[in-house]
Design an enzyme around this catalytic site. Structure first.
Site, PDB file in Angstrom:
ATOM      1  N   GLU A 159       0.725  -1.288   0.142  1.00 53.78           N
ATOM      2  CA  GLU A 159      -0.174  -0.195   0.066  1.00 53.78           C
ATOM      3  C   GLU A 159       0.800   1.145   0.024  1.00 53.78           C
ATOM      4  OE1 GLU A 159      -2.686  -0.557   3.187  1.00 53.78           O
ATOM      5  OE2 GLU A 159      -3.508  -2.312   2.454  1.00 53.78           O
ATOM      6  N   GLU A 264      -6.364 -10.404  -1.433  1.00 56.00           N
ATOM      7  CA  GLU A 264      -7.274 -10.264  -0.204  1.00 56.00           C
ATOM      8  C   GLU A 264      -8.758 -10.077  -0.578  1.00 56.00           C
ATOM      9  OE1 GLU A 264      -5.915  -6.911   2.210  1.00 56.00           O
ATOM     10  OE2 GLU A 264      -3.902  -7.336   1.660  1.00 56.00           O
TER      11      GLU A 264
HETATM   12  O1  9MR Z   1      -7.801  -7.837   8.422  1.00 54.74           O
HETATM   13  C1  9MR Z   1      -6.955  -6.889   8.997  1.00 54.74           C
HETATM   14  C2  9MR Z   1      -7.434  -6.580  10.323  1.00 54.74           C
HETATM   15  O2  9MR Z   1      -7.604  -7.608  11.236  1.00 54.74           O
HETATM   16  C3  9MR Z   1      -6.750  -5.438  10.859  1.00 54.74           C
HETATM   17  O3  9MR Z   1      -7.277  -4.956  12.006  1.00 54.74           O
HETATM   18  C4  9MR Z   1      -6.271  -4.277   9.788  1.00 54.74           C
HETATM   19  C5  9MR Z   1      -5.188  -3.501  10.637  1.00 54.74           C
HETATM   20  O4  9MR Z   1      -4.901  -2.396   9.530  1.00 54.74           O
HETATM   21  O5  9MR Z   1      -5.579  -4.890   8.724  1.00 54.74           O
HETATM   22  C6  9MR Z   1      -6.437  -5.876   8.109  1.00 54.74           C
HETATM   23  O6  9MR Z   1      -5.711  -6.292   7.033  1.00 54.74           O
HETATM   24  C7  9MR Z   1      -5.395  -5.373   5.969  1.00 54.74           C
HETATM   25  C8  9MR Z   1      -4.367  -5.921   5.324  1.00 54.74           C
HETATM   26  O7  9MR Z   1      -3.178  -6.202   6.365  1.00 54.74           O
HETATM   27  C9  9MR Z   1      -3.660  -5.137   4.211  1.00 54.74           C
HETATM   28  N1  9MR Z   1      -4.933  -4.610   3.469  1.00 54.74           N
HETATM   29  C10 9MR Z   1      -6.075  -4.207   3.824  1.00 54.74           C
HETATM   30  C11 9MR Z   1      -6.552  -5.188   4.820  1.00 54.74           C
HETATM   31  C12 9MR Z   1      -7.893  -4.756   5.378  1.00 54.74           C
HETATM   32  O8  9MR Z   1      -7.991  -3.603   6.183  1.00 54.74           O
END
Ligand code: 9MR
Length: 373
Positions: A159, A264
């Site tokens: 990102e 994802e």
């Molecule tokens: O699914 C993840 C969630 O449990 C966390 O709280 C969050 C924190 O930033 O991150 C989520 O996963 C993310 C991933 O690492 C990167 N792309 C977006 C995902 C959804 O937010």
């Protein structure tokens, strides 16, 4: 009741329970699996949490073993957890994940080395560029080398782009300059020669952001540094999947000679606050109820929209299966999805292929059926 009758009644109950058990067992045996269905096309993954790789969520563990051949740790390899202090690393959870994956024949996509979010407190406000540089190199060297040969791939940078395709103004850009992404891949390549290296982001199917991702990939390649693939995250709304942009992206990214992955994937069914922009504060209560309309279950009409969207997507993935190397869902079942808590906490969303009781949804069967068509 005489004892004879009681005996007959009891054996009745036992027979009933046994046939119910057999029914469930045979049902799960006959359930097709995603990983086998697409075994000649691409890997099928899921993001998993700690309970799951510790084997404590038996229903999820059954589905993972049966359906998937790849996993991504949802949170535990992020910097704030794995590298909480300057010289402290916590590898226990990642090591458990590696053991679980080995036992269950799952390829691990490690997530993620360099990301502006979920950074450890000690480095979030680091002022001195030299310290950031040291943190950056130590972090990549230590973690990527430890897991080389144990994980299949890394999301090296996650990102790094704004929606307009420019570089996001993170601590890394501020302190290390625009070349930090190439440097991250260079360090990862040296530390993890046996591990595939990927760039991962959301909305990079959109033309401007896609152009930014292409520029990043080309800059890595023209520096003579290895990048093996790009991950399009795929957090889309079921009623608004940008199929044309996705198709264009597969073509353009694969033309760079790298793998394309959907890393994802989830197709949410709830509105987001920014869909109905209203400044009227009185509209708030009503808006809140509107924002969470399916607490009692997903209506058939909405399920149909999602099934169709998943079907269309998988047909597209199959059309380009020479370029698409993995499709990973962001979670195992609907109840565990991050979309129940984002962008509004405590909603009931239904973005995945398995429902809250780990039963396959219509979307699951429609995905499987794309192979027959
Ligand atoms: O699914 C993840 C969630 O449990 C966390 O709280 C969050 C924190 O930033 O991150 C989520 O996963 C993310 C991933 O690492 C990167 N792309 C977006 C995902 C959804 O937010």
């Amino acid at each position: 009741m005489t004892s004879k009758l009681l005996l007959r009644f009891t054996s009745y109950l036992i027979a009933g329970a046994v046939s119910l058990f057999n029914f469930q067992a045979s049902e799960s045996q006959t359930l097709p699996s995603l990983k086998d269905t697409f075994k000649n096309n691409f890997l099928i993954g899921a993001a998993i949490n700690t309970q799951q790789f510790q084997g404590k969520d038996t229903a999820a563990n059954r589905v993972i073993a049966q359906q998937f051949n790849a996993v991504t740790p949802e949170n535990i390899m992020k910097a704030e957890i794995i590298h909480p202090k300057w010289d402290v690393y916590q590898f226990d959870l990642a090591d458990e994940l590696v053991a679980y994956a080995k036992k269950n024949n799952l390829k691990i996509n490690a997530h993620t080395l360099i990301w502006h979010s979920q950074l450890p407190a000690f480095m979030q406000h680091m002022q001195d560029p030299d310290s950031v540089k040291k943190y950056f190199a130590n972090h990549i060297n230590t973690i990527a080398s430890r897991y080389d040969g144990k994980v299949y791939s890394w999301d090296v940078v996650n990102e790094a782009l704004n929606e307009d395709g420019t570089l996001r103004n993170t601590i890394f850009l501020q302190k290390l300059g625009g070349n930090y992404i190439v440097d991250a891949f260079r360090l990862a390549q040296a530390a993890a020669p046996q591990t595939k290296l990927y760039y991962n982001d959301y909305n990079i199917e959109q033309p401007k952001k896609r152009a930014g991702a292409i520029a990043i990939i080309k800059s890595i390649q023209s520096a003579g540094v290895r990048i093996d693939g790009v991950g399009i995250q795929g957090h889309w709304r079921a009623d608004n999947v940008p199929l044309n942009d996705i198709e264009e992206s597969i073509k353009e990214f694969s033309a760079l000679g790298i793998e394309v992955m959907f890393t994802e994937l989830d197709l949410g069914v709830l509105k987001n606050p920014w869909d109905n922009n209203t400044a009227d504060v009185n509209a708030k209560a009503e808006a809140n109820a509107n924002m969470n309309p399916y607490t009692a279950g997903l209506p058939d009409s909405v399920q149909k929209v999602q099934s169709k969207a998943y079907e269309d997507l998988f047909r597209l993935f199959l059309k380009y299966d020479k370029s698409v190397s993995r499709v990973t869902f962001w979670g195992v079942n609907d109840g565990q999805s991050w979309l129940n808590n984002w962008p509004i906490r405590g909603r009931t969303n239904y973005p995945l292929l398995f429902d809250r009781h780990f039963q396959p949804k219509d979307s699951f069967y429609r995905v499987i059926a794309t192979k027959g068509k």
